[in-house]
Write a protein that holds these residues in place. Structure first.
Motif, PDB file in Angstrom:
ATOM      1  N   ALA A 176      26.829  39.092  32.637  1.00 29.16           N
ATOM      2  CA  ALA A 176      27.840  40.078  33.035  1.00 29.16           C
ATOM      3  C   ALA A 176      28.927  40.226  31.991  1.00 29.16           C
ATOM      4  CB  ALA A 176      28.456  39.680  34.375  1.00 29.16           C
ATOM      5  N   GLU A 177      29.182  39.141  31.223  1.00 29.67           N
ATOM      6  CA  GLU A 177      30.239  39.194  30.222  1.00 29.67           C
ATOM      7  C   GLU A 177      29.711  39.575  28.844  1.00 29.67           C
ATOM      8  OE1 GLU A 177      29.696  36.528  32.188  1.00 29.67           O
ATOM      9  OE2 GLU A 177      31.272  36.961  33.652  1.00 29.67           O
ATOM     10  N   SER A 178      28.400  39.716  28.712  1.00 25.73           N
ATOM     11  CA  SER A 178      27.796  39.971  27.405  1.00 25.73           C
ATOM     12  C   SER A 178      27.503  41.451  27.231  1.00 25.73           C
ATOM     13  CB  SER A 178      26.500  39.162  27.266  1.00 25.73           C
ATOM     14  OG  SER A 178      25.814  39.528  26.102  1.00 25.73           O
ATOM     15  N   GLY A 179      28.195  42.087  26.294  1.00 28.17           N
ATOM     16  CA  GLY A 179      27.929  43.492  26.022  1.00 28.17           C
ATOM     17  C   GLY A 179      26.526  43.700  25.495  1.00 28.17           C
ATOM     18  N   GLN A 180      26.032  42.749  24.700  1.00 29.23           N
ATOM     19  CA  GLN A 180      24.682  42.845  24.164  1.00 29.23           C
ATOM     20  C   GLN A 180      23.651  42.792  25.285  1.00 29.23           C
ATOM     21  OE1 GLN A 180      23.754  39.821  21.319  1.00 29.23           O
ATOM     22  NE2 GLN A 180      21.753  40.676  20.803  1.00 29.23           N
ATOM     23  N   GLY A 181      23.904  41.936  26.281  1.00 34.03           N
ATOM     24  CA  GLY A 181      22.996  41.855  27.419  1.00 34.03           C
ATOM     25  C   GLY A 181      22.933  43.165  28.174  1.00 34.03           C
ATOM     26  N   HIS A 182      24.082  43.821  28.337  1.00 34.02           N
ATOM     27  CA  HIS A 182      24.106  45.116  29.012  1.00 34.02           C
ATOM     28  C   HIS A 182      23.308  46.145  28.222  1.00 34.02           C
ATOM     29  CE1 HIS A 182      26.613  44.307  32.401  1.00 34.02           C
ATOM     30  NE2 HIS A 182      27.643  43.888  31.679  1.00 34.02           N
ATOM     31  N   GLY A 183      23.462  46.137  26.904  1.00 34.90           N
ATOM     32  CA  GLY A 183      22.742  47.097  26.077  1.00 34.90           C
ATOM     33  C   GLY A 183      21.238  46.936  26.205  1.00 34.90           C
ATOM     34  N   LEU A 184      20.769  45.694  26.191  1.00 35.48           N
ATOM     35  CA  LEU A 184      19.339  45.433  26.329  1.00 35.48           C
ATOM     36  C   LEU A 184      18.844  45.851  27.705  1.00 35.48           C
ATOM     37  CD1 LEU A 184      16.701  44.267  25.275  1.00 35.48           C
ATOM     38  CD2 LEU A 184      17.488  41.991  25.995  1.00 35.48           C
ATOM     39  N   GLN A 185      19.631  45.543  28.723  1.00 37.46           N
ATOM     40  CA  GLN A 185      19.249  45.910  30.088  1.00 37.46           C
ATOM     41  C   GLN A 185      19.129  47.420  30.239  1.00 37.46           C
ATOM     42  OE1 GLN A 185      22.086  44.704  33.042  1.00 37.46           O
ATOM     43  NE2 GLN A 185      20.889  45.500  34.754  1.00 37.46           N
ATOM     44  N   TYR A 186      20.128  48.150  29.750  1.00 39.34           N
ATOM     45  CA  TYR A 186      20.097  49.610  29.866  1.00 39.34           C
ATOM     46  C   TYR A 186      18.971  50.207  29.031  1.00 39.34           C
ATOM     47  CZ  TYR A 186      24.708  49.041  31.993  1.00 39.34           C
ATOM     48  OH  TYR A 186      25.747  48.667  32.807  1.00 39.34           O
ATOM     49  N   GLY A 187      18.691  49.595  27.879  1.00 36.01           N
ATOM     50  CA  GLY A 187      17.595  50.079  27.050  1.00 36.01           C
ATOM     51  C   GLY A 187      16.254  49.934  27.746  1.00 36.01           C
ATOM     52  N   LEU A 188      16.044  48.797  28.402  1.00 37.96           N
ATOM     53  CA  LEU A 188      14.795  48.579  29.136  1.00 37.96           C
ATOM     54  C   LEU A 188      14.673  49.551  30.306  1.00 37.96           C
ATOM     55  CD1 LEU A 188      14.726  44.667  29.158  1.00 37.96           C
ATOM     56  CD2 LEU A 188      13.159  46.178  27.933  1.00 37.96           C
ATOM     57  N   MET A 189      15.785  49.801  30.979  1.00 38.65           N
ATOM     58  CA  MET A 189      15.747  50.746  32.097  1.00 38.65           C
ATOM     59  C   MET A 189      15.474  52.166  31.618  1.00 38.65           C
ATOM     60  SD  MET A 189      18.759  49.474  34.686  1.00 38.65           S
ATOM     61  CE  MET A 189      18.511  48.030  35.727  1.00 38.65           C
ATOM     62  N   ALA A 190      16.066  52.541  30.482  1.00 36.04           N
ATOM     63  CA  ALA A 190      15.822  53.877  29.935  1.00 36.04           C
ATOM     64  C   ALA A 190      14.352  54.040  29.561  1.00 36.04           C
ATOM     65  CB  ALA A 190      16.714  54.113  28.717  1.00 36.04           C
ATOM     66  N   ALA A 191      13.766  52.999  28.969  1.00 35.69           N
ATOM     67  CA  ALA A 191      12.346  53.053  28.619  1.00 35.69           C
ATOM     68  C   ALA A 191      11.483  53.155  29.875  1.00 35.69           C
ATOM     69  CB  ALA A 191      11.962  51.814  27.812  1.00 35.69           C
ATOM     70  N   THR A 192      11.922  52.505  30.944  1.00 29.83           N
ATOM     71  CA  THR A 192      11.205  52.586  32.216  1.00 29.83           C
ATOM     72  C   THR A 192      11.184  54.015  32.739  1.00 29.83           C
ATOM     73  OG1 THR A 192      11.813  50.309  32.798  1.00 29.83           O
ATOM     74  CG2 THR A 192      11.182  51.776  34.599  1.00 29.83           C
ATOM     75  N   VAL A 193      12.346  54.659  32.739  1.00 33.41           N
ATOM     76  CA  VAL A 193      12.434  56.044  33.214  1.00 33.41           C
ATOM     77  C   VAL A 193      11.610  56.968  32.319  1.00 33.41           C
ATOM     78  CG1 VAL A 193      14.012  57.970  33.649  1.00 33.41           C
ATOM     79  CG2 VAL A 193      14.694  55.643  34.251  1.00 33.41           C
ATOM     80  N   LEU A 194      11.596  56.688  31.022  1.00 35.77           N
ATOM     81  CA  LEU A 194      10.800  57.492  30.093  1.00 35.77           C
ATOM     82  C   LEU A 194       9.318  57.451  30.461  1.00 35.77           C
ATOM     83  CD1 LEU A 194      10.651  59.135  27.439  1.00 35.77           C
ATOM     84  CD2 LEU A 194      10.383  56.959  26.231  1.00 35.77           C
ATOM     85  N   LEU A 195       8.821  56.273  30.798  1.00 35.76           N
ATOM     86  CA  LEU A 195       7.413  56.157  31.191  1.00 35.76           C
ATOM     87  C   LEU A 195       7.139  56.890  32.500  1.00 35.76           C
ATOM     88  CD1 LEU A 195       6.622  52.439  30.242  1.00 35.76           C
ATOM     89  CD2 LEU A 195       5.821  54.517  29.116  1.00 35.76           C
ATOM     90  N   TRP A 196       8.096  56.882  33.418  1.00 36.38           N
ATOM     91  CA  TRP A 196       7.923  57.653  34.652  1.00 36.38           C
ATOM     92  C   TRP A 196       7.813  59.139  34.337  1.00 36.38           C
ATOM     93  CZ3 TRP A 196      12.523  54.984  37.628  1.00 36.38           C
ATOM     94  CH2 TRP A 196      12.152  53.662  37.936  1.00 36.38           C
ATOM     95  N   GLY A 197       8.659  59.608  33.424  1.00 35.51           N
ATOM     96  CA  GLY A 197       8.595  61.007  33.036  1.00 35.51           C
ATOM     97  C   GLY A 197       7.275  61.358  32.379  1.00 35.51           C
TER      98      GLY A 197
END
Length: 208
Positions: free
Chosen positions: A85-106
């Motif tokens: 929760a305190e790691s900006g890098q962790g948030h970036g990786l999490q959001y990147g994985l989620m974006a890739a997930t949505v891309l595959l759904w599309g």
């Protein structure tokens, strides 16, 4: 997979006679179970498709959902790391994985259009893909919750909210896990419907 998620959820909610003591008169614990039962109904409906071409598209969408589910499960595990929760890098990786997930759904939706179907079927393919992914993400979330959180400091980990305090650390972790899991199961397919519609608008049917 749905039955496996239900089994994991049931085990996580033990003892069952205390579920109604969770916030919302037990709704926090019951909502994900009801949502999973709804998944069974939708799965039965999707599986009733009789057109061979449509079935192939849905099968392909399910496999894309498996790959997307691996990414979503990765996002779940990243978010559950200590200090994430305190790691900006962790948030970036999490959001990147989620974006890739949505891309595959599309992409699953776009493949439906390429097969000669309309935007409605593209949205169905994206929805089907997302359901597979969200089931995998839910399993990773519930399974990881057995190991990620500290045990409670009270003999009654099921006491209700007292102001902003939910109760013990174990109870707080359980409530957060259940709310997050329900969010994945409900919001994931909705996001997929939008992604399928958008990708369908930029995809042309294959010639021939």
């Amino acid at each position: 997979m749905i039955l496996a998620d239900l089994a994991l959820l049931g085990y996580r909610l033990l003892p069952w006679d205390q579920v109604l003591a969770l916030p919302g008169n037990g709704a926090t614990g019951l909502d994900p179970a009801v949502t999973l039962l709804g998944y069974i109904g939708v799965s039965w409906w999707v599986g009733s498709a009789r057109n061979e071409s449509a079935r192939r598209c849905l099968f392909s969408a399910a496999w894309l959902g498996v790959f997307a589910g691996v990414l979503l499960a990765g996002a779940v595990l990243v978010s559950g790391r200590p200090g994430a929760a305190e790691s900006g890098q962790g948030h970036g990786l999490q959001y990147g994985l989620m974006a890739a997930t949505v891309l595959l759904w599309g992409i699953a939706g776009a493949r439906g259009v390429r097969a000669g179907y309309g935007a409605g079927f593209a949205m169905l393919c994206a929805l089907w893909s997302a359901m597979v992914s969200c089931l995998m993400g839910f399993a990773a979330l519930i399974g990881g919750s057995f190991y990620s959180y500290a045990p409670g400091q009270t003999a009654d980990p099921w006491k209700q909210y007292e102001g902003l305090a939910i109760g013990s650390e174990a109870t707080q972790a359980l409530v957060k896990t259940l709310l997050t899991g329900t969010g994945y199961l409900l919001l994931g397919p909705l996001v997929a419907l939008v992604a399928g519609l958008v990708f369908a608008g930029f995809t042309k049917p294959a010639k021939g």
